[in-house]
Design a protein around this motif. Structure first.
Motif, PDB file in Angstrom:
ATOM      1  N   GLY A   3       1.173  -1.439   0.294  1.00 37.48           N
ATOM      2  CA  GLY A   3      -0.316  -0.030  -0.359  1.00 37.48           C
ATOM      3  C   GLY A   3       0.797   1.512  -0.191  1.00 37.48           C
ATOM      4  N   LEU A   4       2.534   1.516  -0.399  1.00 35.64           N
ATOM      5  CA  LEU A   4       3.001   2.633  -0.229  1.00 35.64           C
ATOM      6  C   LEU A   4       3.132   2.955  -1.550  1.00 35.64           C
ATOM      7  CD1 LEU A   4       6.099   0.637   0.841  1.00 35.64           C
ATOM      8  CD2 LEU A   4       4.146   2.132   2.405  1.00 35.64           C
ATOM      9  N   ASN A   5       2.995   3.664  -1.955  1.00 40.79           N
ATOM     10  CA  ASN A   5       3.134   5.204  -3.496  1.00 40.79           C
ATOM     11  C   ASN A   5       4.494   3.668  -4.129  1.00 40.79           C
ATOM     12  OD1 ASN A   5       3.941   6.875  -5.319  1.00 40.79           O
ATOM     13  ND2 ASN A   5       1.860   7.923  -4.979  1.00 40.79           N
ATOM     14  N   ALA A   6       3.875   3.806  -5.355  1.00 43.26           N
ATOM     15  CA  ALA A   6       5.335   3.789  -5.450  1.00 43.26           C
ATOM     16  C   ALA A   6       6.394   4.961  -6.106  1.00 43.26           C
ATOM     17  CB  ALA A   6       4.506   2.340  -7.019  1.00 43.26           C
ATOM     18  N   GLY A   7       5.371   5.124  -7.160  1.00 44.82           N
ATOM     19  CA  GLY A   7       6.150   6.354  -7.615  1.00 44.82           C
ATOM     20  C   GLY A   7       7.564   7.154  -6.006  1.00 44.82           C
ATOM     21  N   ASP A   8       7.361   7.438  -5.247  1.00 45.89           N
ATOM     22  CA  ASP A   8       8.036   7.369  -3.954  1.00 45.89           C
ATOM     23  C   ASP A   8       9.276   6.478  -3.875  1.00 45.89           C
ATOM     24  OD1 ASP A   8       6.569   9.852  -3.982  1.00 45.89           O
ATOM     25  OD2 ASP A   8       4.785   9.471  -2.377  1.00 45.89           O
ATOM     26  N   PHE A   9       8.265   4.957  -3.778  1.00 43.28           N
ATOM     27  CA  PHE A   9       9.642   3.853  -3.200  1.00 43.28           C
ATOM     28  C   PHE A   9      10.325   4.136  -3.972  1.00 43.28           C
ATOM     29  CE2 PHE A   9      10.340   0.153  -5.252  1.00 43.28           C
ATOM     30  CZ  PHE A   9      11.273  -0.496  -3.719  1.00 43.28           C
ATOM     31  N   ASN A  38      22.863  11.603  -1.506  1.00 42.59           N
ATOM     32  CA  ASN A  38      22.275  11.914  -0.025  1.00 42.59           C
ATOM     33  C   ASN A  38      22.262  11.332   0.954  1.00 42.59           C
ATOM     34  OD1 ASN A  38      21.063  14.833   0.937  1.00 42.59           O
ATOM     35  ND2 ASN A  38      19.743  14.284   0.074  1.00 42.59           N
ATOM     36  N   TYR A  39      22.845  12.783   1.937  1.00 41.40           N
ATOM     37  CA  TYR A  39      22.642  11.600   3.762  1.00 41.40           C
ATOM     38  C   TYR A  39      21.235  10.769   3.718  1.00 41.40           C
ATOM     39  CZ  TYR A  39      26.406  15.089   4.244  1.00 41.40           C
ATOM     40  OH  TYR A  39      26.987  16.058   4.154  1.00 41.40           O
ATOM     41  N   PRO A  40      22.033   9.801   4.854  1.00 39.40           N
ATOM     42  CA  PRO A  40      20.156   8.899   4.979  1.00 39.40           C
ATOM     43  C   PRO A  40      19.306  10.125   5.479  1.00 39.40           C
ATOM     44  CG  PRO A  40      22.091   7.990   5.670  1.00 39.40           C
ATOM     45  CD  PRO A  40      22.629   9.518   4.991  1.00 39.40           C
ATOM     46  N   VAL A  41      17.828  10.536   5.142  1.00 41.29           N
ATOM     47  CA  VAL A  41      17.043  11.144   6.027  1.00 41.29           C
ATOM     48  C   VAL A  41      15.504   9.868   5.655  1.00 41.29           C
ATOM     49  CG1 VAL A  41      15.770  12.894   6.092  1.00 41.29           C
ATOM     50  CG2 VAL A  41      18.637  13.320   5.369  1.00 41.29           C
ATOM     51  N   PRO A  42      14.728  10.111   7.338  1.00 39.32           N
ATOM     52  CA  PRO A  42      16.221  10.440   7.981  1.00 39.32           C
ATOM     53  C   PRO A  42      16.925   9.705   8.577  1.00 39.32           C
ATOM     54  CG  PRO A  42      12.785   9.611   8.320  1.00 39.32           C
ATOM     55  CD  PRO A  42      13.877   9.590   6.759  1.00 39.32           C
ATOM     56  N   ASP A  43      17.690  10.318   9.483  1.00 38.59           N
ATOM     57  CA  ASP A  43      19.137   9.064   9.847  1.00 38.59           C
ATOM     58  C   ASP A  43      19.201   7.781  10.456  1.00 38.59           C
ATOM     59  OD1 ASP A  43      17.992  10.222  12.538  1.00 38.59           O
ATOM     60  OD2 ASP A  43      19.885  12.149  12.889  1.00 38.59           O
ATOM     61  N   ARG A  44      18.145   7.568  10.880  1.00 44.35           N
ATOM     62  CA  ARG A  44      17.607   5.953  11.912  1.00 44.35           C
ATOM     63  C   ARG A  44      17.473   4.825  10.206  1.00 44.35           C
ATOM     64  NH1 ARG A  44      13.125   6.173  14.752  1.00 44.35           N
ATOM     65  NH2 ARG A  44      11.731   5.565  13.351  1.00 44.35           N
ATOM     66  N   MET A  45      16.206   5.727   9.342  1.00 42.60           N
ATOM     67  CA  MET A  45      16.618   5.052   8.544  1.00 42.60           C
ATOM     68  C   MET A  45      15.506   5.064   7.332  1.00 42.60           C
ATOM     69  SD  MET A  45      15.528   0.943   7.606  1.00 42.60           S
ATOM     70  CE  MET A  45      16.134  -0.238   7.066  1.00 42.60           C
ATOM     71  N   LEU A  46      16.208   5.474   5.942  1.00 45.81           N
ATOM     72  CA  LEU A  46      15.260   5.852   5.342  1.00 45.81           C
ATOM     73  C   LEU A  46      13.430   5.510   5.307  1.00 45.81           C
ATOM     74  CD1 LEU A  46      17.111   5.296   2.500  1.00 45.81           C
ATOM     75  CD2 LEU A  46      17.165   7.434   3.085  1.00 45.81           C
ATOM     76  N   LYS A  47      12.630   6.476   4.894  1.00 40.28           N
ATOM     77  CA  LYS A  47      11.440   6.672   5.130  1.00 40.28           C
ATOM     78  C   LYS A  47      10.279   5.097   5.082  1.00 40.28           C
ATOM     79  CE  LYS A  47       7.228   8.598   5.679  1.00 40.28           C
ATOM     80  NZ  LYS A  47       6.204   9.929   4.883  1.00 40.28           N
ATOM     81  N   LEU A  48      10.426   5.232   3.748  1.00 39.68           N
ATOM     82  CA  LEU A  48       9.825   3.596   3.256  1.00 39.68           C
ATOM     83  C   LEU A  48      10.942   2.501   3.975  1.00 39.68           C
ATOM     84  CD1 LEU A  48       8.428   5.396  -0.303  1.00 39.68           C
ATOM     85  CD2 LEU A  48       7.104   5.080   1.756  1.00 39.68           C
ATOM     86  N   SER A  49      11.472   2.596   2.871  1.00 38.13           N
ATOM     87  CA  SER A  49      12.807   1.219   3.189  1.00 38.13           C
ATOM     88  C   SER A  49      12.656   0.755   5.235  1.00 38.13           C
ATOM     89  CB  SER A  49      14.271   1.849   3.660  1.00 38.13           C
ATOM     90  OG  SER A  49      14.810   2.561   2.294  1.00 38.13           O
TER      91      SER A  49
END
Length: 549
Positions: free
Chosen positions: A126-132, A144-155
């Motif tokens: 159910g995630l946005n394919a384009g954003d992914f 780019n730097y990892p943002v968020p630094d803890r982990m990429l959002k969709l990842s």
């Protein structure tokens, strides 16, 4: 053989203090190799280290094809410059351009997998394919730097789904959990010990419990000057299939025990904790809601119907997982730490004394306006870069992309074809090893994982040669002598089980890093070695009998 009879290469007894991974280098030298020999050196059989000789190819093909697509997207941004300058991918129209790329390269290894990934992310997660796709393209380019630094959002969401499937399965689980992507399970261990210390969750003189046998660093780290912790061992019983008795687990009831560290399935016995033991620990946690648990479940994906302690005690448990063994990715350094969003760690931080909270407020005030509310897992992130470099924290984005592709490969493999293939592979190797040793494997145990097997001289030797013979061998040999003889005479390298906290002379055999024919040779070498000791025992017994006459 008398104890003074050495197998060469110095005093073996003096090496007893060495970590098994350091002793391995001495064994390799005894086998005639260099300390950095690879398993590809066919004249030596090194079953000492757990690096698998198999790897997952499909998600790797996908990684390289995704990289090519991302490069094409980057070059679009600065197409007017012929000097080899690219830019960030453009989000608009990205999904459509990927579909064109997939059609143009249909039939190329990795393309069908990537097309399936996009579909799965969109239709099943159910995630946005384009954003992914944008996150993956920017991530694989490392631009780019990892943002968020803890982990990429969709990842993070995708890896969380993978952990849910493999670590929790069908077990009821209420609530959500956070994930921190780290440089393998070893980095996870380092970060967790450090942040627990920095945040007064463990202090010098405190007591922790270890489920032994266990991966050696869990034994060695608490002893360091950094920590100076007292350790209570919960010893698994080889005669009971390497399970923990209730008497051992009851040691966790002692309020002095602040935390329990466990590798499950175990290393080196490679046995998962049975359901009864998991439930028993969960019962103890209900009585002791302050108890912190850490479960390192790197081998869980090789087990049948695995359920992590994290599933039963989510609010008390720190979950550590590494992609290294299952996907053949030790060189990628991919790991994850997960904590429930309602956890005992954050509660204990909030309950610290005013003075300690003031110290931590000062420690973290440069990275947040509300240091007191900073979650334990986000303190892990900050501490991993000594707080001051928190803005550059995070696992490299290409590593996160490969982690995501590994996760999706497993999620999409609904019949578990890859998992079942690996299980067949390592279990066939185990059968070949024991067949040549001359010992029939025990009745099949549903809790056995078989990534490693531990050859316990006392237990297995008694089954084949009897108690008296085994007692004589143990009395007349140094702890590591058998391993050195095996290395010198047969060029076979195993790790000493004692370095992992086993109670008897033993050797750890990795069933993941050699081929089946190699394990046949290892089995023959072990049988020949043991037969030689039994022959000496028989001569000694004969002389003793003659004297008695």
């Amino acid at each position: 053989m008398a104890k003074s009879d050495k197998s060469g290469s110095g005093d073996r007894a003096g090496m007893a203090a060495l970590s098994p991974f350091e002793l391995k280098d001495e064994l390799i030298k005894a086998a005639g190799g260099g300390a950095v020999e690879r398993p590809a050196n066919l004249s030596m059989l090194n079953a000492g280290r757990g690096n698998p000789n198999f790897l997952a190819t499909i998600p790797r093909h996908g990684f390289w094809q995704l990289g090519l697509f991302a490069m094409r997207e980057s070059e679009r941004s600065f197409a007017y410059m012929p000097e080899g300058v690219g830019g960030f991918p453009k989000r608009e129209g990205l999904e459509e351009r990927f579909e064109i790329f997939a059609r143009e390269n249909k039939g190329t290894p990795g393309i069908a997998f990537l097309a399936g990934v996009v579909s799965y992310v969109r239709d099943q997660l159910g995630l946005n394919a384009g954003d992914f796709l944008y996150e993956m393209c920017e991530g694989i380019l490392g631009s780019n730097y990892p943002v968020p630094d803890r982990m990429l959002k969709l990842s993070e969401q995708i890896v969380a789904q993978y952990l849910r499937r493999e670590m929790i399965g069908k077990h009821p689980f209420v609530g959500e959990f956070d994930v921190f992507a780290v440089e393998g399970g070893t980095a996870a261990m380092t970060y967790i010990f450090n942040t627990m210390r920095e945040n007064f969750l463990i202090e010098p003189g405190d007591t922790i419990a270890l489920g032994t046998p266990i991966f050696t660093p869990y034994i060695e780290i608490p002893r360091l000057n950094d920590y100076k912790l007292k350790v209570v061992n919960l010893e698994a019983d080889v005669a009971k299939g390497w399970q923990y008795s209730k008497a051992e687990l009851d040691k966790l009831r002692d309020p002095k025990v602040k935390a329990f560290f466990l590798v499950n399935p175990s290393n080196p016995p490679s046995v998962k904790m049975d359901d009864e033991s998991l439930e028993y620990i969960a019962g103890i946690v209900k009585e002791r809601p302050d108890l912190i648990l850490l479960t390192d479940d790197v081998y869980g994906t090789f087990a049948d119907d695995f359920v992590s302690l994290f599933a039963l005690c989510p609010k008390n448990t720190i979950l550590v997982y590494s992609y290294s063994k299952y996907f053949g990715a030790t060189g990628w350094r991919l790991g994850a730490i997960a904590t429930h969003r309602d956890n005992v760690l954050d509660k204990q931080l909030a309950a610290l004394s005013k003075d300690k909270r003031a110290q931590l407020h000062e420690r973290y005030e440069s990275i947040t306006t509300e240091p007191d509310k900073l979650k334990f897992i986000d303190r892990l992130v900050a501490d991993s870069r000594t707080v001051a470099l928190n803005h550059t924290a995070g696992l490299s984005t290409p590593q996160q992309v490969q982690m995501v592709l590994f996760s999706l490969f497993s999620l999409m493999d609904t019949p578990d074809a890859y998992k079942n293939a690996l299980k067949r592979l390592i279990r066939s190797r185990k059968q070949a090893l024991y067949r040549e040793i001359g010992i029939a494997p025990e009745k099949e145990d549903v809790n056995q994982v078989d990534y490693y097997t531990i050859l316990d001289i006392e237990y297995l030797g008694e089954r084949r040669h009897g108690r008296e013979a085994v007692d004589w061998i143990i009395k007349n040999t140094e702890p590591s002598e058998l391993l050195f003889r095996l290395a010198k005479d047969a060029r076979v390298v195993l790790l000493p089980g004692r370095g992992f906290g086993t109670q008897h002379p033993s050797g750890r055999v990795s069933l993941a890093n050699l081929n089946e024919s190699d394990y046949t040779q290892i089995g023959r070498a072990i049988r020949k070695l043991m037969d030689g000791y039994i022959e000496r025992y028989n001569k000694a017994a004969g002389k003793k009998a003659d004297k008695a006459k």
